[in-house]
Motif scaffolding. Structure first.
Motif, short mmCIF file in Angstrom:
data_model
loop_
_atom_site.label_atom_id
_atom_site.label_comp_id
_atom_site.label_asym_id
_atom_site.label_seq_id
_atom_site.Cartn_x
_atom_site.Cartn_y
_atom_site.Cartn_z
N LEU A 215 0.95 -1.26 -0.09
CA LEU A 215 0.03 0.04 0.03
C LEU A 215 0.78 1.10 -0.02
O LEU A 215 0.54 2.25 -0.52
N MET A 216 1.91 1.10 0.77
CA MET A 216 2.76 2.47 0.93
C MET A 216 3.62 2.59 -0.49
O MET A 216 4.15 3.70 -0.84
N GLY A 217 3.64 1.51 -1.12
CA GLY A 217 4.23 1.60 -2.77
C GLY A 217 5.77 1.07 -2.70
O GLY A 217 6.63 1.48 -2.20
N GLU A 218 5.73 -0.14 -3.51
CA GLU A 218 6.95 -0.89 -3.66
C GLU A 218 7.72 -0.64 -5.12
O GLU A 218 6.81 -0.39 -5.90
N THR A 219 8.87 -0.65 -4.97
CA THR A 219 9.32 -0.27 -6.46
C THR A 219 9.53 -1.75 -7.32
O THR A 219 9.23 -2.78 -6.66
N ALA A 220 9.64 -1.48 -8.35
CA ALA A 220 9.76 -2.66 -9.58
C ALA A 220 11.13 -3.42 -9.20
O ALA A 220 11.94 -2.83 -8.52
N SER A 221 11.29 -4.53 -9.55
CA SER A 221 12.28 -5.37 -9.11
C SER A 221 13.73 -4.58 -9.72
O SER A 221 13.80 -4.22 -11.04
N PRO A 222 14.95 -5.00 -9.15
CA PRO A 222 16.00 -4.19 -9.71
C PRO A 222 16.43 -4.86 -10.87
O PRO A 222 17.08 -4.42 -11.61
N GLN A 223 16.07 -6.41 -11.06
CA GLN A 223 16.52 -6.88 -12.29
C GLN A 223 15.78 -6.19 -13.45
O GLN A 223 16.33 -6.07 -14.56
N GLU A 224 14.50 -5.93 -13.45
CA GLU A 224 13.59 -5.33 -14.54
C GLU A 224 14.13 -3.74 -14.60
O GLU A 224 14.46 -3.47 -15.95
N VAL A 225 14.42 -3.27 -13.87
CA VAL A 225 15.04 -1.81 -13.73
C VAL A 225 16.40 -1.87 -14.34
O VAL A 225 16.65 -0.96 -15.32
N ALA A 226 17.13 -2.72 -14.06
CA ALA A 226 18.64 -2.81 -14.79
C ALA A 226 18.44 -3.16 -16.08
O ALA A 226 19.21 -2.45 -17.10
N GLN A 227 17.30 -3.98 -16.71
CA GLN A 227 17.49 -4.07 -17.88
C GLN A 227 16.59 -3.06 -19.02
O GLN A 227 17.13 -2.79 -19.91
N ILE A 228 15.85 -2.07 -18.11
CA ILE A 228 15.23 -1.02 -18.76
C ILE A 228 16.46 -0.04 -18.97
O ILE A 228 16.56 0.81 -20.06
N ILE A 229 17.21 0.07 -17.86
CA ILE A 229 18.34 1.39 -18.05
C ILE A 229 19.51 0.73 -19.08
O ILE A 229 19.71 1.71 -19.96
N ASP A 230 19.61 -0.32 -19.28
CA ASP A 230 20.34 -0.72 -20.38
C ASP A 230 19.94 -0.72 -21.71
O ASP A 230 20.58 -0.12 -22.53
N LEU A 231 18.73 -1.08 -21.78
CA LEU A 231 17.82 -0.78 -23.06
C LEU A 231 17.91 0.71 -23.46
O LEU A 231 18.29 1.21 -24.56
N VAL A 232 17.55 1.78 -22.53
CA VAL A 232 17.60 3.31 -22.77
C VAL A 232 19.01 3.67 -23.07
O VAL A 232 19.16 4.35 -23.95
N GLN A 233 19.97 3.14 -22.35
CA GLN A 233 21.22 3.63 -22.58
C GLN A 233 22.05 3.21 -23.75
O GLN A 233 22.89 3.94 -24.37
N ASN A 234 21.44 2.28 -24.17
CA ASN A 234 21.96 1.80 -25.60
C ASN A 234 21.19 2.34 -26.84
O ASN A 234 21.57 2.10 -27.78
N ALA A 235 20.12 3.00 -26.61
CA ALA A 235 19.16 3.56 -27.59
C ALA A 235 20.02 4.87 -28.36
O ALA A 235 20.87 5.40 -27.64
N PRO A 236 20.05 5.07 -29.58
CA PRO A 236 20.43 6.26 -30.36
C PRO A 236 20.21 7.40 -29.68
O PRO A 236 18.78 7.66 -29.41
N GLY A 237 20.85 8.53 -29.38
CA GLY A 237 20.40 9.65 -29.04
C GLY A 237 20.60 9.51 -27.31
O GLY A 237 20.45 10.83 -26.82
N ILE A 238 21.15 8.68 -26.70
CA ILE A 238 20.94 8.69 -25.40
C ILE A 238 22.42 8.65 -24.64
O ILE A 238 23.35 7.87 -25.43
N LEU A 239 22.86 9.50 -23.76
CA LEU A 239 24.09 9.44 -22.96
C LEU A 239 23.83 8.67 -21.88
O LEU A 239 24.81 7.83 -21.71
N GLN A 240 22.87 8.93 -21.10
CA GLN A 240 23.14 8.39 -19.62
C GLN A 240 21.47 8.40 -19.04
O GLN A 240 20.91 9.44 -19.29
N VAL A 241 21.07 7.42 -18.19
CA VAL A 241 20.00 7.53 -17.37
C VAL A 241 20.75 7.92 -15.96
O VAL A 241 21.20 7.32 -15.18
N SER A 242 20.26 9.35 -15.64
CA SER A 242 20.75 9.89 -14.56
C SER A 242 20.07 9.63 -13.34
O SER A 242 20.63 9.53 -12.00
#
Length: 297
Positions: A215-242
């Motif tokens: 109810l207070m709010g749990e985050t997504a799993s670290p594994q899923e977040v890591a995959q998303i960050i890797d996907l975004v940082q490898n996309a054209p035009g992206i330097l970094q997820v801050s």
């Protein structure tokens, strides 16, 4: 993986029939443990109704008052169910047991209790097996307790632990009645009722803690977040997820916020196109990330 309502409907039908049978037996025999079990089954019945109501409410579409939808309704009602399990189930059973110890009376016609408890054990056992199969389907190959801790669907693990407490409570009630009859000791029935209450209290505290966390709010799993960050940082035009933030709004609905550094030289049209493509790529990889905000740093 969406949860099935089958375990909840199974538990609802079983508890409704069992509650009526247990309370009838308690009136006929004067058993404190049987009265505790009857109240326990009534509480469980109301719990299933509240969980079904929470599941229905959580699927309402977003509106002007709830722009992110009503997903947390399920978490709220699961928390209410856990509190009811503690206050009504555990509290009443302990009270009934203490009252029986202070004013003991022998159990009358114990054969009724044995018959009803056997009936209840069969139906609660079927309900427990149904809930366990659904939970195992959802957890896949994850260890049991790890899956409970990581589960974002209280409708599954709440019913599972309720059914497990039901079966254990029946065995305690049976033992208390049998020992009281064998040793001609009316106190055994009251002790069994107190043990049932302590069992329900322990389970309720665990469920309250897990439901409160959701109810207070749990985050997504670290594994899923890591995959998303890797996907975004490898996309054209992206330097970094801050920076990133995420929160479960319901078992199948996650909100994600990303702060992204884009490569210099991108115009506004390129930024919009890149951002839209990133959202599509993330949702293709993880469909439950339904609310994605990407902010340029």
């Amino acid at each position: 993986m969406p949860a099935s309502k089958t375990p909840i409907y199974t538990a609802l039908a079983a508890n409704l029939l069992i509650a009526a049978a247990k309370l009838t037996a308690a009136l006929l025999t004067g058993s404190s443990a049987m009265a505790s079990e009857g109240i326990h089954s009534l509480v469980d019945t109301s719990n299933e109704v509240l969980l079904l109501y929470g599941m229905r409410r959580s699927r309402l579409p977003p509106d002007e008052h709830r722009p992110f939808g009503y997903g947390k309704e399920l978490y709220f009602w699961a928390f209410v169910v856990s509190l009811l399990f503690f206050a009504l189930g555990g509290g009443f059973s302990i009270y009934e047991g203490i009252h029986h110890l202070l004013e003991p009376e022998p159990v009358r016609n114990p054969e009724w209790n044995y018959a009803i408890l056997g009936f209840a054990l069969i139906f609660d056992g079927i309900s427990l097996i149904t809930a366990l199969r659904e939970f195992n389907r959802q957890r896949g190959g994850a260890p049991f307790w790890q899956a409970v801790k990581q589960s974002k669907d209280p409708s599954t693990f709440v019913v599972l632990f309720e059914d497990a407490a039901d079966v254990t409570g029946i065995l305690l009630a049976f033992t208390g009645i049998a020992l009281g009859q064998y040793f001609h000791n009316p106190y055994a029935d009251g002790i069994a009722s107190i043990l049932i209450g302590l069992l329900l209290t322990f389970v309720a505290i665990f469920l309250v803690r897990e439901s409160r966390s959701l109810l207070m709010g749990e985050t997504a799993s670290p594994q899923e977040v890591a995959q998303i960050i890797d996907l975004v940082q490898n996309a054209p035009g992206i330097l970094q997820v801050s920076h990133h933030q995420s929160m479960y709004l319901s078992p199948e609905e996650v909100m994600l916020q990303l702060q992204v550094r884009f490569r210099p030289g991108l115009n506004s049209e390129d930024l919009v196109a890149t951002t839209q493509q990133l959202r599509l790529n993330i949702q293709q990889l993880f469909p439950h990330f339904q609310h994605i905000a990407i902010e340029a740093v």
